[in-house]
Design an enzyme around this catalytic site. Structure first.
Site, PDB file in Angstrom:
ATOM      1  CD  GLU A  78      -3.013   1.212   0.567  1.00  0.00           C
ATOM      2  OE1 GLU A  78      -3.392   0.132   0.116  1.00  0.00           O
ATOM      3  OE2 GLU A  78      -3.584   2.302   0.333  1.00  0.00           O
ATOM      4  CG  ASP A  79       1.515   2.827   3.339  1.00  0.00           C
ATOM      5  OD1 ASP A  79       0.502   3.110   2.670  1.00  0.00           O
ATOM      6  OD2 ASP A  79       1.496   2.635   4.556  1.00  0.00           O
TER       7      ASP A  79
END
Ligand code: MN
Length: 725
Positions: A78-79
């Site tokens: 996600e990051d």
């Protein structure tokens, strides 16, 4: 507390389960590298968060190696730049699937105000977690975020708390993980109603020492009475969760002093029999409050919770709740389905969920706890309609579509205008084609064009799966491009007509249009163009129509032929000038036996199927027939007075054979201007000649004159009219 890899490793090493330390370290190193330089709002390095999540999973639930690895890597995809493929390559499919699952459910927007919607979203979150470990990781993730919420800005605190209260705590409850549920609720309440929370906390704090003394005293009293049970029961005492008290005070409107179950004492035993025995002892020691006893052992809760509950009043007049259960029930009560990792030995947890929750069934079936299987399936059953998919708008609204639906269906389900203006779509932030099939939990963003230029494409009608979308697209074409529709429809129709070998004229097309309640042929073309009228149906109908018309034409031709025959016969009858008594307009023929001619007395015989046959009145057939059984079929007939048409009559001539005989007979006939229809001549055995001549005469008088004339031809022996025509 800032979690570090050292703390995690110490915990792993102290565990009595075996872990793949190398793999966990490797996951940590990848995550540490990926999140390097990033700080949490608390100022701690970001990596402390995934490590904390892994720690919770280890400490609370004793989750397996893959779950711990996935926890360490749960924010990487996600990051950071690291993709799922890297994780899959390094740690295997199992870890990759867990990380992917956590990432996906983390993207589901959670901001509904409606309870029904919220319940749907909770179900979707569980349904999306094909492997239940995904949701357990997510719960640990959320729990750590809640524990560290203090450093976040106020609006973020509220938002996260609301989500937790509406979605994650209920999911934890549903899965029976009451330990996590209670902690989440208490923290969330602190941010959602800080005053209410503080009030209750203050109330509980007022006589904290007294409370502690009270609980200790109860505990030791009970311990004394059960000390002959071996091994000794575990006795716990506590003040109940703030949120459970809060609900009673603020939601149910009870006074703080009225609340019985601020205190809870737990007795944990080995067997069910011991539980009921201890219940008897408790009721002997303290006065039970009526209607407050509940037997969740005999009748477990939906989330598998089992326990005996009773509320009693102590000597000080203070009520408190006693929960009595076995160790196994206690594990389930606290950790729900996660208790399996914590307490059941030999479970690797390495069962990637092919089918949703199937692994739970497997585990339970291995344990041969048939009842348990029922209960746990019941507890976590996701009762979303199996034939539907549940997807989200970017705002978090749930759109329910039939299974197999795609982007087009979604766009039109939101709004007709959204569909009509759609120029592209993203699923989970990535561009997809319009026929992308939707799956539960996907977040779909429709890109629209502000201008009116775009509009749907014709092939969308075929691509769309829902009738609603199809109808809306047709509606657009109907309104927006009549000329184009007419052209398109005309071409399509002509192509199909040609292919099917159907010939139609404008009348048939107009008739077809009207059948579809359309005014003109152009309307029909337009309707075909935008898909409002199905071409295949039209073609089938026109085909049938063509066949019907062909049959009709053939039948009509036959009728004409028959009518023509009849009228021809009638003309002959008129020409013959026969009047039949009582019968009009009827086919007439002349009997060959007597060959009647105008002037003869005649009778008519009604034949079967051939009209009326006319005989001379003195014909043998008439004389015999009038006496027979068909006598009533004989009718009187007369020659019409004005009869002027001609008749054929055959004259049989016998003469001495000589040269020019035939010529002279012919001359005798033609001299009277009587046309010869047929003539034949041959020699008889006696040497005489026989001439048979068929002439057209206008009546019996003319025929008599003709015969007299022929008789005068030299050499003629006889000249007679014969019965033959
Ligand atoms: Mn996280």
């Amino acid at each position: 507390m800032v979690y570090t890899i050292e703390i995690l490793m110490d915990k792993i090493k102290s565990s009595d389960k075996s872990y793949d330390i190398e793999k966990i370290m490797s996951a940590y190193e990848l995550a540490d590298e990926a999140h390097r330089g990033v700080l949490r709002s608390s100022g701690d390095p970001y990596i402390s968060h995934p490590v904390a999540v892994a720690y919770i999973l280890l400490d609370k639930f004793c989750m397996d190696t893959d779950t711990i690895c996935a926890a360490l890597l749960h924010d990487v995809v996600e990051d950071t730049d690291i993709g799922l493929d890297v994780i899959k390559k390094k740690f295997g499919e199992d870890v990759a699937n867990l990380v992917d699952g956590v990432t996906k459910i983390g993207q589901v927007p959670l901001n509904t105000r409606e309870e029904q919607q919220a319940e749907n979203i909770r179900k979707i979150l569980i349904a999306m977690s094909k492997d239940i470990r995904v949701i357990i990781i997510k719960l640990a993730d959320r729990l750590h975020n809640m524990r560290t919420l203090e450093s976040r800005p106020p609006e973020k605190q509220r938002k996260t708390s609301l989500e937790t209260m509406n979605f994650y705590a209920p999911i934890a409850h549903r899965l029976g993980i009451s330990d996590v549920k209670e902690e989440m609720e208490d923290i969330a309440l602190r941010y959602l109603d800080p005053y209410g929370f503080k009030e209750i906390e203050a109330q509980l704090d007022v006589h904290k020492d007294e409370r502690d003394t009270f609980i200790d005293k109860i505990k030791s009293m009970i311990r004394e009475r059960v000390n002959d049970i071996q091994p000794p029961p575990i006795i716990e005492g506590r003040v109940k969760s703030v949120y459970s008290i809060y609900k009673k005070v603020y939601v149910k409107g009870k006074d703080f002093s009225e609340i019985y179950d601020i205190y809870a004492v737990r007795v944990i035993l080995q067997t069910v029999v011991e539980c009921y025995n201890v219940l008897g002892i408790i009721h002997d020691m303290f006065r039970p409050i009526p209607y407050r006893f509940k037997d969740y052992i005999a009748m477990p809760k939906a989330n598998r919770y089992q326990s005996l509950h009773t509320t009693v009043i102590g000597r000080e007049g203070i009520p408190f709740e006693v929960q009595i259960r076995t160790q196994e029930m206690h594990n389930t009560a606290q950790y729900g389905i996660a208790a399996h990792w914590k307490y059941k030995a030999g479970i690797s947890g390495n069962v990637a969920g092919e089918k949703r929750f199937d692994w739970i069934r497997q585990i339970l079936e291995q344990q041969q706890e048939a009842d348990d299987v029922e209960l746990i399936s019941e507890a976590i059953k996701v009762d979303l309609a199996p034939d539907d998919v549940y997807v989200f708008t970017p705002k978090g609204d749930v759109i329910t579509l039939p299974s197999g639906s795609n982007i087009i269906d979604f766009a039109y389900a939101i709004h007709t205008a959204v569909g009509n203006k759609m120029i592209g779509a993203k699923v989970g932030g990535k561009m997809v084609s319009f026929d992308h099939e939707l799956h539960t939990g996907e977040i779909v963003e429709i890109l629209t064009s502000g201008g009116s230029g775009a509009g749907p494409k014709r092939n969308w009608i075929e691509l769309a799966r829902t009738n609603e979308a199809k109808a809306k697209i047709r509606g657009w074409f109907k309104r927006e491009c009549r000329d184009e529709n007419i052209e398109q429809g005309k071409q399509a129709l002509e192509r199909e007509l040609k292919r099917n070998g159907i010939m139609v004229d404008n009348d048939i097309l107009l008739e077809t249009a009207r059948r579809q309640r359309l005014q003109t042929v152009d309307d029909l073309y337009a309707a075909i163009g935008y898909g409002g009228v199905q071409l295949t149906k039209i073609i089938t109908r026109l085909k049938d129509e063509q066949i019907r018309l062909q049959r009709q034409a053939a039948a009509q031709q036959q009728t004409i032929d028959i009518e023509k025959t009849i009228s021809d016969t009638n003309k002959k009858a008129q020409r013959a000038g026969v009047i039949l008594d009582g019968i009009d307009d009827c086919a007439v023929k002349y009997a060959q036996c007597c060959n009647p001619l105008p002037g003869d007395d005649i009778m008519g015989f009604i034949t079967r199927g051939y009209g009326v046959s006319i005989h001379k009145a003195d014909c043998q057939n008439v004389i015999l027939g009038m006496q027979g059984e068909n006598k009533e079929r004989w009718i009187k007939a007369h020659w019409a007075v004005s009869a002027s048409t001609s008749f054929r009559a055959t004259i049989d001539v016998i003469a001495e054979d000589r040269t020019n005989l035939l010529v002279e007979v012919s001359q005798a006939i033609s001299a009277n201007h009587i046309p010869i229809h047929d003539v034949s001549a041959h020699c008889l055995k006696n040497g005489n000649a026989n001439i048979v001549v068929t002439v057209e005469v206008s009546g019996i008088e003319q025929l008599k004159n003709l015969i007299a004339r022929i008789s005068k031809v030299p050499g003629v022996i006889t000249a007679e009219r014969t019965g033959k025509q």
